[in-house]
Design a protein around this motif. Structure first.
Motif, PDB file in Angstrom:
ATOM      1  N   LEU A  62       0.833  -1.203   0.000  1.00  0.00           N
ATOM      2  CA  LEU A  62       0.000   0.000   0.000  1.00  0.00           C
ATOM      3  C   LEU A  62       0.866   1.251   0.000  1.00  0.00           C
ATOM      4  N   ALA A  63       1.933   1.255   0.807  1.00  0.00           N
ATOM      5  CA  ALA A  63       2.853   2.395   0.830  1.00  0.00           C
ATOM      6  C   ALA A  63       3.542   2.559  -0.520  1.00  0.00           C
ATOM      7  N   PHE A  64       3.927   1.444  -1.120  1.00  0.00           N
ATOM      8  CA  PHE A  64       4.569   1.474  -2.442  1.00  0.00           C
ATOM      9  C   PHE A  64       3.599   2.027  -3.482  1.00  0.00           C
ATOM     10  N   LEU A  65       2.339   1.570  -3.446  1.00  0.00           N
ATOM     11  CA  LEU A  65       1.322   2.054  -4.376  1.00  0.00           C
ATOM     12  C   LEU A  65       1.101   3.555  -4.208  1.00  0.00           C
ATOM     13  N   SER A  66       1.037   4.009  -2.965  1.00  0.00           N
ATOM     14  CA  SER A  66       0.819   5.435  -2.701  1.00  0.00           C
ATOM     15  C   SER A  66       1.981   6.274  -3.208  1.00  0.00           C
ATOM     16  N   PHE A  67       3.209   5.770  -3.029  1.00  0.00           N
ATOM     17  CA  PHE A  67       4.382   6.482  -3.549  1.00  0.00           C
ATOM     18  C   PHE A  67       4.318   6.573  -5.068  1.00  0.00           C
ATOM     19  N   LEU A  68       3.941   5.472  -5.728  1.00  0.00           N
ATOM     20  CA  LEU A  68       3.825   5.480  -7.192  1.00  0.00           C
ATOM     21  C   LEU A  68       2.732   6.436  -7.653  1.00  0.00           C
ATOM     22  N   ASP A  69       1.607   6.481  -6.925  1.00  0.00           N
ATOM     23  CA  ASP A  69       0.524   7.401  -7.288  1.00  0.00           C
ATOM     24  C   ASP A  69       0.989   8.853  -7.210  1.00  0.00           C
ATOM     25  N   ALA A  70       1.753   9.190  -6.162  1.00  0.00           N
ATOM     26  CA  ALA A  70       2.275  10.551  -6.025  1.00  0.00           C
ATOM     27  C   ALA A  70       3.222  10.879  -7.182  1.00  0.00           C
ATOM     28  N   CYS A  71       4.068   9.914  -7.553  1.00  0.00           N
ATOM     29  CA  CYS A  71       5.008  10.124  -8.664  1.00  0.00           C
ATOM     30  C   CYS A  71       4.282  10.188 -10.002  1.00  0.00           C
ATOM     31  N   PHE A  72       3.302   9.303 -10.203  1.00  0.00           N
ATOM     32  CA  PHE A  72       2.541   9.252 -11.452  1.00  0.00           C
ATOM     33  C   PHE A  72       1.818  10.579 -11.691  1.00  0.00           C
ATOM     34  N   SER A  73       1.176  11.087 -10.646  1.00  0.00           N
ATOM     35  CA  SER A  73       0.483  12.369 -10.768  1.00  0.00           C
ATOM     36  C   SER A  73       1.470  13.508 -11.015  1.00  0.00           C
ATOM     37  N   SER A  74       2.626  13.451 -10.352  1.00  0.00           N
ATOM     38  CA  SER A  74       3.626  14.512 -10.488  1.00  0.00           C
ATOM     39  C   SER A  74       4.297  14.520 -11.860  1.00  0.00           C
ATOM     40  N   ALA A  75       4.217  13.407 -12.574  1.00  0.00           N
ATOM     41  CA  ALA A  75       4.825  13.339 -13.906  1.00  0.00           C
ATOM     42  C   ALA A  75       4.062  14.178 -14.921  1.00  0.00           C
ATOM     43  N   MET A  76       2.774  14.447 -14.662  1.00  0.00           N
ATOM     44  CA  MET A  76       1.943  15.135 -15.662  1.00  0.00           C
ATOM     45  C   MET A  76       1.218  16.365 -15.129  1.00  0.00           C
ATOM     46  N   THR A  77       0.698  16.286 -13.907  1.00  0.00           N
ATOM     47  CA  THR A  77      -0.192  17.334 -13.402  1.00  0.00           C
ATOM     48  C   THR A  77       0.480  18.690 -13.220  1.00  0.00           C
ATOM     49  N   PHE A 273      -9.106  11.812 -15.637  1.00  0.00           N
ATOM     50  CA  PHE A 273      -9.470  10.839 -14.605  1.00  0.00           C
ATOM     51  C   PHE A 273      -8.257  10.048 -14.150  1.00  0.00           C
ATOM     52  N   TYR A 274      -7.480   9.487 -15.108  1.00  0.00           N
ATOM     53  CA  TYR A 274      -6.369   8.644 -14.664  1.00  0.00           C
ATOM     54  C   TYR A 274      -5.134   9.448 -14.263  1.00  0.00           C
ATOM     55  N   CYS A 275      -5.041  10.716 -14.699  1.00  0.00           N
ATOM     56  CA  CYS A 275      -3.890  11.544 -14.315  1.00  0.00           C
ATOM     57  C   CYS A 275      -4.074  12.177 -12.937  1.00  0.00           C
ATOM     58  N   THR A 276      -5.294  12.608 -12.628  1.00  0.00           N
ATOM     59  CA  THR A 276      -5.511  13.385 -11.405  1.00  0.00           C
ATOM     60  C   THR A 276      -6.463  12.720 -10.417  1.00  0.00           C
ATOM     61  N   LEU A 277      -7.608  12.232 -10.900  1.00  0.00           N
ATOM     62  CA  LEU A 277      -8.620  11.737  -9.965  1.00  0.00           C
ATOM     63  C   LEU A 277      -8.298  10.359  -9.401  1.00  0.00           C
TER      64      LEU A 277
END
Length: 311
Positions: A62-77, A273-277
């Protein structure tokens, strides 16, 4: 690698060309981005600071997933948010390639992490007596390594595809990010084969893994009939959170990449949706439906308050 493009930058049309609307969008997306990164990093910090959660494979992932979500969003948003302040939105060719790489790198890693989380729940529910021996620290770290490697290989394949394309004329992308299909439309060559490669590399992966995950959760739910009502309810709550996150991640992925490279008017909405929400909703889903995470957050908050009072 030699590239035959003469285009040095791309012009992004963004979400809207109305400056008044863009100001509203700027405030809204900045707020969403801050909450997204803050929420995901809060989960990472909670798991890292809580010995009870840190030693559990489910919360490790879960921590790994959350870190990836923060990075994934930061790559585009952030780029999208800054562009909302300008009438003309541009991105260099190199910047476009970096954004494309980061998007698919973190997205590819997240696919593997979601698969690992499904396997973790399968072992916990269907083979509880062997859980600690199967889901040991060595396997968890190996799966994390597989996620990073898989994300890198998936992304580098996309970059190699794109670098083969010559961009010698139009450079206007009707989108707010650099992505594969909008770029294929601008290439000065027949991109039919490249479109099929995108479907094979991204679309088929999304469909196959999504199908496997749904089947695995079906097997888990079927095996729950042997459990007590209390155990069944707890397992259903955990699996329900996982299924919700899987659906939120894979449905937009399948819609975007598992089809021919033709443009639809609502492509941007799916991308939003997949970039931000989706990265925003993931921590909310796991936090609101998980007592252990909420209790750990309360304890961490109390410790922080006590430390600040002592100072």
């Amino acid at each position: 690698m030699e590239n035959h493009s003469i285009v040095t930058e791309f012009v992004l049309l963004g979400l809207s060309q109305n400056l008044s609307v863009q100001k509203i969008e700027f405030v809204a997306f900045l707020f969403v981005y801050i909450i997204t990164v803050g929420g995901n990093l809060l989960i990472v910090g909670t798991v890292v600071c809580s010995p009870a959660l840190r030693g559990c494979p489910m919360y490790f992932f879960l921590a790994f997933l959350s870190f990836l979500d923060a990075c994934f969003s930061s790559a585009m948003t952030p780029k999208m948010i800054v562009d909302l302040l300008y009438e003309r939105k541009t991105i260099s060719f190199q910047g476009c390639m970096v954004q494309l790489f980061a998007e698919h790198f973190f997205g590819g890693a997240e696919v593997i992490v979601l698969t690992a989380m499904a396997y973790d729940r399968y072992v916990a529910i269907c083979k509880p007596l062997h859980y600690s021996s199967i889901m040991n620290r060595r396997l968890c770290h190996a799966l994390m390594g597989v996620a990073w490697t898989g994300g890198f290989l998936h992304s580098i394949i996309q970059i190699l595809f794109t670098f083969q394309l010559p961009f010698c004329g139009p450079n206007v992308i009707d989108h707010f990010i650099c992505d594969l299909y909008p770029l294929l439309k601008l290439a000065c060559t027949d991109t039919h084969i490249f479109g099929l490669l995108v479907v094979a590399n991204s679309g088929s992966i999304c469909i196959i893994i999504f199908s496997l995950l749904i089947v695995s959760y079906g097997v888990i739910l079927f095996s729950l009939r042997k459990h007590s009502s209390e155990g069944r309810q707890k397992a259903l709550s955990t699996c329900g959170s996982h299924v919700a996150v899987v659906v939120l991640f894979f449905v937009p992925c399948i819609f975007t990449y598992a089809r021919p490279p033709s443009a639809f008017s609502f492509d941007k909405m799916v991308a939003i949706f997949y970039c931000t929400l989706s990265p925003l909703l993931n921590p909310l889903i796991y936090t609101f439906r998980n007592k252990e995470v909420k209790n750990a957050m309360r304890k961490m908050w109390k410790r922080l308050v006590l430390v600040s009072d002592e100072k």
